[in-house]
Design a protein around this motif. Structure first.
Motif, PDB file in Angstrom:
ATOM      1  N   SER A 128      -6.974  -3.852  -6.593  1.00 48.96           N
ATOM      2  CA  SER A 128      -7.357  -3.743  -5.182  1.00 48.96           C
ATOM      3  C   SER A 128      -7.803  -5.085  -4.606  1.00 48.96           C
ATOM      4  O   SER A 128      -7.445  -5.426  -3.477  1.00 48.96           O
ATOM      5  N   MET A 153      -4.714  -7.367  -4.311  1.00 46.88           N
ATOM      6  CA  MET A 153      -3.898  -7.056  -3.134  1.00 46.88           C
ATOM      7  C   MET A 153      -4.516  -7.704  -1.894  1.00 46.88           C
ATOM      8  O   MET A 153      -3.830  -8.330  -1.099  1.00 46.88           O
ATOM      9  N   TYR A 154      -5.808  -7.540  -1.760  1.00 50.01           N
ATOM     10  CA  TYR A 154      -6.476  -8.033  -0.557  1.00 50.01           C
ATOM     11  C   TYR A 154      -6.387  -9.550  -0.468  1.00 50.01           C
ATOM     12  O   TYR A 154      -6.062 -10.106   0.583  1.00 50.01           O
ATOM     13  N   THR A 157      -2.788 -10.770   0.225  1.00 49.71           N
ATOM     14  CA  THR A 157      -2.288 -10.449   1.548  1.00 49.71           C
ATOM     15  C   THR A 157      -3.003 -11.225   2.642  1.00 49.71           C
ATOM     16  O   THR A 157      -2.378 -11.783   3.533  1.00 49.71           O
ATOM     17  N   PHE A 158      -4.328 -11.243   2.567  1.00 46.74           N
ATOM     18  CA  PHE A 158      -5.079 -11.723   3.726  1.00 46.74           C
ATOM     19  C   PHE A 158      -5.647 -13.124   3.577  1.00 46.74           C
ATOM     20  O   PHE A 158      -5.977 -13.762   4.552  1.00 46.74           O
ATOM     21  N   MET A 179       2.005 -12.045   1.749  1.00 48.39           N
ATOM     22  CA  MET A 179       2.009 -10.643   2.142  1.00 48.39           C
ATOM     23  C   MET A 179       2.992  -9.804   1.323  1.00 48.39           C
ATOM     24  O   MET A 179       2.696  -8.665   0.958  1.00 48.39           O
ATOM     25  N   GLY A 208       1.457  -9.120  -1.957  1.00 43.22           N
ATOM     26  CA  GLY A 208       0.376  -8.159  -1.718  1.00 43.22           C
ATOM     27  C   GLY A 208       0.932  -6.753  -1.542  1.00 43.22           C
ATOM     28  O   GLY A 208       0.413  -5.791  -2.124  1.00 43.22           O
ATOM     29  N   SER A 209       2.007  -6.624  -0.757  1.00 46.49           N
ATOM     30  CA  SER A 209       2.627  -5.310  -0.556  1.00 46.49           C
ATOM     31  C   SER A 209       3.139  -4.752  -1.873  1.00 46.49           C
ATOM     32  O   SER A 209       2.969  -3.563  -2.165  1.00 46.49           O
ATOM     33  N   ALA A 211       0.342  -3.365  -3.749  1.00 52.29           N
ATOM     34  CA  ALA A 211      -0.110  -2.111  -3.152  1.00 52.29           C
ATOM     35  C   ALA A 211       0.805  -0.969  -3.569  1.00 52.29           C
ATOM     36  O   ALA A 211       0.341   0.150  -3.854  1.00 52.29           O
ATOM     37  N   MET A 225      -0.029   0.127  -7.024  1.00 50.00           N
ATOM     38  CA  MET A 225      -1.232   0.968  -7.022  1.00 50.00           C
ATOM     39  C   MET A 225      -0.887   2.390  -6.596  1.00 50.00           C
ATOM     40  O   MET A 225      -1.338   3.369  -7.191  1.00 50.00           O
ATOM     41  N   PRO A 270      -4.055   5.151  -2.157  1.00 46.93           N
ATOM     42  CA  PRO A 270      -4.864   3.934  -2.098  1.00 46.93           C
ATOM     43  C   PRO A 270      -4.637   3.293  -0.724  1.00 46.93           C
ATOM     44  O   PRO A 270      -3.492   3.111  -0.318  1.00 46.93           O
ATOM     45  N   GLN A 329      -4.838   0.494   0.293  1.00 49.05           N
ATOM     46  CA  GLN A 329      -4.131  -0.789   0.275  1.00 49.05           C
ATOM     47  C   GLN A 329      -2.682  -0.617   0.716  1.00 49.05           C
ATOM     48  O   GLN A 329      -2.088  -1.530   1.274  1.00 49.05           O
ATOM     49  N   SER A 330      -2.124   0.578   0.472  1.00 49.00           N
ATOM     50  CA  SER A 330      -0.710   0.764   0.795  1.00 49.00           C
ATOM     51  C   SER A 330      -0.468   1.028   2.282  1.00 49.00           C
ATOM     52  O   SER A 330       0.675   1.181   2.690  1.00 49.00           O
ATOM     53  N   LEU A 341      -2.630  -0.764   4.595  1.00 50.56           N
ATOM     54  CA  LEU A 341      -3.500  -1.749   5.235  1.00 50.56           C
ATOM     55  C   LEU A 341      -2.740  -2.702   6.169  1.00 50.56           C
ATOM     56  O   LEU A 341      -3.165  -2.948   7.297  1.00 50.56           O
ATOM     57  N   ILE A 342      -1.619  -3.210   5.686  1.00 50.19           N
ATOM     58  CA  ILE A 342      -0.895  -4.217   6.476  1.00 50.19           C
ATOM     59  C   ILE A 342      -0.305  -3.603   7.750  1.00 50.19           C
ATOM     60  O   ILE A 342      -0.549  -4.115   8.849  1.00 50.19           O
ATOM     61  N   LEU A 346     -13.717  -1.149   3.007  1.00 47.32           N
ATOM     62  CA  LEU A 346     -12.364  -1.719   3.051  1.00 47.32           C
ATOM     63  C   LEU A 346     -11.829  -1.803   4.484  1.00 47.32           C
ATOM     64  O   LEU A 346     -11.396  -2.862   4.933  1.00 47.32           O
TER      65      LEU A 346
END
Lengths: 307, 297
Positions: A263, A266-267, A270-271, A276, A279-280, A283, A286, B137, B139-140, B142-143, B231
Motif C-alpha cells: 500500500s 503504491m502511494y 504514484t504520487f 503512475m 503504481g497502478s 494496485a 493488491m 483495496p 489503492q485500486s 485512487l488514481i 488514505l
C-alpha cells in the motif's frame, strides 16, 4: 372529433398504466443511483486503473497502451520485493497473533469471570481508534530515547535495549505489535460470540464423561469454532492487505523504506515518484490478492444464507 | 481437578481449580494492562511539561499537571506553514463526517429496503457487486478518483471527501440494512400494500420506525470509519482542507524545531476523543457493527 376520441382512448387506458409502471419501477429507481455510483466508482475505476497499468503513465495519465511494461518494471523493483516480504511477515504474525490472543482471551473470559463487563470493553476500545492515533501512541511508547527503553533503565534494567523503530531489520515488527494491539480485542469479541453460541448441552455431556477441561476445548469446543476462525482469518487478511495508515504513522515506511508495504509502495510510486503506471500495476496486484481471498468467502456466505 | 471441573458451570470448565482461577484472572488482568498502557501513556504525556518528559519516567503521573499542551495543540501548534493548531482540521473532519454519515446511512436504508422487500430479477447479483465493493483495496480506485474529483472541481476540499466517503460507504450501509430487513416480516408489508400503501409510505410508516437499532449501528460504524480515514484524506485534501487524521500525522511527522511530545499526544487525544466517546456511550452498537462488517450479519 371521433379521431380525437379514438386517439385519446389509448391515452386514457395508458395513463394509469404509466403510473402503475412507475410504481413498479420505483424500487429500482431508488436503488439505481447507488448501484450506478458503485458500478462507476468501484468497477469502472478498477478498469481504469487496470488500463493505466498497461500504459506508460508517469506524473499524468497517458492512454497509449504499451503492454506489460509496468508489470515488468514492478517486478524488477527491489522495493516491491521488500514490500511483499514485509507483507508476508506482517500478515502471518498479525493474523496468527490476533487469532491466538483473541481465542485465548475469549476462552478465559468465558469462565464466568467477575468483571467481564469491565474487561471486555478494555480489550476492544483500540478498535475505535484511528490507525494514526494508534501509530502516534506506539511511536511514542517505543521511542528509542524517551520511551520504553528509558523506563526500563529507570527501573534498573540498564542493559535493556529497544530500537526497533529505527532499526531497518526490526521496524516491521513494531507495526505487528501495534496492529495486534489494535485488532486482537475485536477477534476476541468474534470468538466470544462463537463460544456463547455453542449449545451448553454438548459441553455438559462431555463434562459428564469426565474429560479434563483442556481436552474439552481441544477436542470439542475449538473445532466447533471453525466458522469463526474462517471469518477472523478473512477479516484480518483483508485488513493486512489494506494496511496503510498504521505504517505511515508509526514508521513512515522507513527507515529508508525498510517497512514498506504494497500500500505504501503504491502511494509513493504514484504520487511522489511519478511512476503512475507502476503504481497502478501494484494496485492491481493488491486487488487480485483481495479478490482471491474475498470472492470465495463472500460467495459461500451468500450461498449459505440460501437466498 | 477433573471432578472440580465437572462441577463448574458449563460456561467455565477451565477455572475449576483455585490455581486455574488465579491463572485465568492473572492473564486477563495482564492483557487489560497491555491494552490500557498506550492510552495511559498518551494521556499522562499530554499533561506533562517537556522538561518532565525529558527527565522523568514515561509511566509516571505528571508531577505538575498542565493543560498547556492541550491548548497549544488545539490553537497554536504548527502544521505545515500555519501555526493555528488542529482546531481547523477538527472542524474539517466534523464537516466531512456529518453529511457523509447522514447520506450514506439514508441511502443504505433505502437500498436495503429495496433489496429485501421489493426484489427483482438479478437482485442477488446487484447485492453481490455492492458487497464486494466494501472490500476492494482503495489503492485500486485512487488514481481515477483523483482525476474525477479534479474534473468536478471537488479536488482538495471537504465536499469531495463527502462524495468519496458516501460512495465507498454504500456497500457497508446497504449490507447492514439488508441483513436487518431480511428478518422483517414481509406479511406486514403485504398487508400494507393491500391497504393501498405505496413504496415510500411503507418505508416511512412501517420500516423506518422499527429500524432504530440498525440505524444506530450504521451511524456509529460509518462515523468511526470516516472519522478515522487517512488514505482518502491524505490523497484528496491537502493543506488547510485536510481532515483531522492527516493534520495529526503532519504535526507528528514535522521534523523542524523542538519535538513537543506532549503537544503531539494532546493532538492525538483530540483525534481519538470523538470515536472513544462514541465507543463509551454506545459500545454495544459499535461491536455489533464490527461483527456485521465481518459479514456474519
Amino acid at each position: 372529433m371521433t379521431i380525437a376520441a379514438t386517439r385519446s382512448e389509448p391515452f386514457a387506458v395508458g395513463r394509469p398504466g404509466l403510473v402503475e409502471r412507475l410504481q413498479v419501477a420505483l424500487p429500482k429507481l431508488v436503488l439505481a443511483p447507488s448501484f450506478a455510483a458503485i458500478l462507476l466508482f468501484v468497477y469502472g475505476f478498477i478498469l481504469w486503473t487496470l488500463y493505466l497499468s498497461f500504459t506508460n503513465s508517469r506524473m499524468m495519465p497517458v492512454y497509449e497502451l504499451i503492454g506489460f511494461d509496468a508489470y515488468r518494471k514492478l517486478w524488477a523493483q527491489p522495493s516491491w520485493y521488500t514490500a511483499l516480504q514485509n507483507l508476508a511477515i506482517f500478515g502471518s504474525l498479525y493474523i496468527g497473533l490476533c487469532i491466538v490472543l483473541g481465542l485465548l482471551l475469549a476462552i478465559f473470559l468465558d469462565q464466568k469471570i467477575r468483571g467481564e463487563g469491565v474487561l471486555r470493553p478494555i480489550y476492544l476500545y483500540p478498535m475505535a481508534l484511528s490507525f494514526i492515533v494508534t501509530g502516534t501512541a506506539w511511536k511514542w511508547f517505543l521511542n528509542p530515547g524517551l520511551g520504553l527503553e528509558k523506563t526500563m533503565h529507570a527501573w534498573g534494567w540498564t542493559s535493556f535495549h529497544f530500537d526497533w523503530l529505527v532499526n531497518p531489520q526490526m521496524a516491521i515488527y513494531t507495526v505487528v505489535i501495534a496492529g495486534v494491539w489494535q485488532a486482537s480485542g475485536f477477534v476476541m469479541a468474534m470468538f466470544l460470540a462463537g463460544l456463547r453460541g455453542i449449545d451448553g448441552e454438548i459441553i455438559k455431556a462431555a463434562q459428564i464423561d469426565g474429560a479434563p477441561a483442556w481436552q474439552l476445548y481441544r477436542r470439542i469446543i475449538i473445532p466447533m469454532l471453525r466458522p469463526v476462525f474462517l471469518s477472523a482469518f478473512v477479516v484480518l487478511a483483508h485488513l493486512t492487505i489494506k494496511s496503510y495508515d498504521l505504517v505511515i504513522a508509526l514508521t513512515n515506511a522507513g527507515p529508508g523504506g525498510a517497512s514498506q508495504l504494497p500500500s505504501t509502495f503504491m502511494y509513493s510510486f504514484t504520487f511522489t515518484r511519478n511512476q503512475m503506471a507502476v503504481g497502478s500495476a501494484s494496485a492491481i496486484m493488491m486487488l487480485m490478492t483481495i479478490v482471491a481471498i474475498m470472492v470465495p468467502y463472500l460467495y459461500s456466505e451468500l450461498r449459505e444464507k440460501g437466498r | 481437578m477433573t471432578s472440580l471441573a465437572s462441577v463448574a458451570a458449563p460456561a467455565g470448565p477451565v477455572g475449576g481449580s483455585r490455581l486455574g482461577k488465579i491463572l485465568v484472572y492473572g492473564v486477563l488482568l495482564l492483557f487489560a494492562l497491555f491494552f490500557l498502557l498506550p492510552l495511559f501513556v498518551m494521556i499522562v504525556t499530554s499533561f506533562k511539561t517537556l522538561d518532565e518528559i525529558r527527565d522523568g519516567n514515561m509511566l509516571a503521573l505528571p508531577v505538575a499537571p498542565t493543560i498547556e499542551p492541550w491548548i497549544k495543540a488545539w490553537g497554536e501548534a504548527c502544521i505545515g506553514l500555519t501555526c493555528a493548531g488542529i482546531k481547523g482540521y477538527f472542524w474539517n473532519s466534523i464537516k466531512m463526517v456529518v453529511p457523509a454519515v447522514a447520506i450514506s446511512t439514508m441511502l443504505g436504508a433505502l437500498n436495503g429496503y429495496v433489496l429485501t422487500k421489493w426484489r427483482f430479477a438479478g437482485h442477488k447479483l446487484v447485492f453481490g457487486l455492492m458487497l464486494f465493493a466494501c472490500f476492494i483495496p482503495f489503492q485500486s480506485v485512487l488514481i481515477p478518483m483523483a482525476r474525477i474529483l479534479g474534473l468536478l472541481g471537488l479536488a482538495n476540499g471537504t465536499p469531495g471527501l463527502v462524495l468519496v466517503h458516501v460512495v465507498y460507504g454504500l456497500g457497508f450501509t446497504t449490507l447492514f440494512f439488508r441483513n436487518y430487513y431480511e428478518a422483517f416480516p414481509s406479511e406486514l408489508i403485504k398487508a400494507a400494500q393491500i391497504d393501498g400503501a405505496g413504496f415510500f409510505q411503507i418505508f416511512w410508516r412501517i420500516i423506518l420506525p422499527s429500524s432504530g437499532p440498525i440505524i444506530v449501528v450504521t451511524v456509529i460504524f460509518q462515523f468511526t470509519n470516516i472519522w478515522n480515514d487517512f488514505l482518502f484524506g491524505s490523497s484528496f485534501a491537502s493543506g488547510e482542507s485536510a481532515p483531522m487524521t492527516v493534520a495529526l500525522n503532519n504535526l507528528v511527522a514535522t521534523s523542524t524545531g523542538v519535538r513537543e511530545y506532549n503537544v503531539d499526544m494532546a493532538a492525538a487525544m483530540f483525534a481519538a476523543i470523538p470515536t472513544l466517546l462514541v465507543y463509551v456511550l454506545a459500545g454495544r452498537y459499535f461491536v455489533r457493527g464490527l461483527m456485521a462488517g465481518a459479514v456474519k450479519g
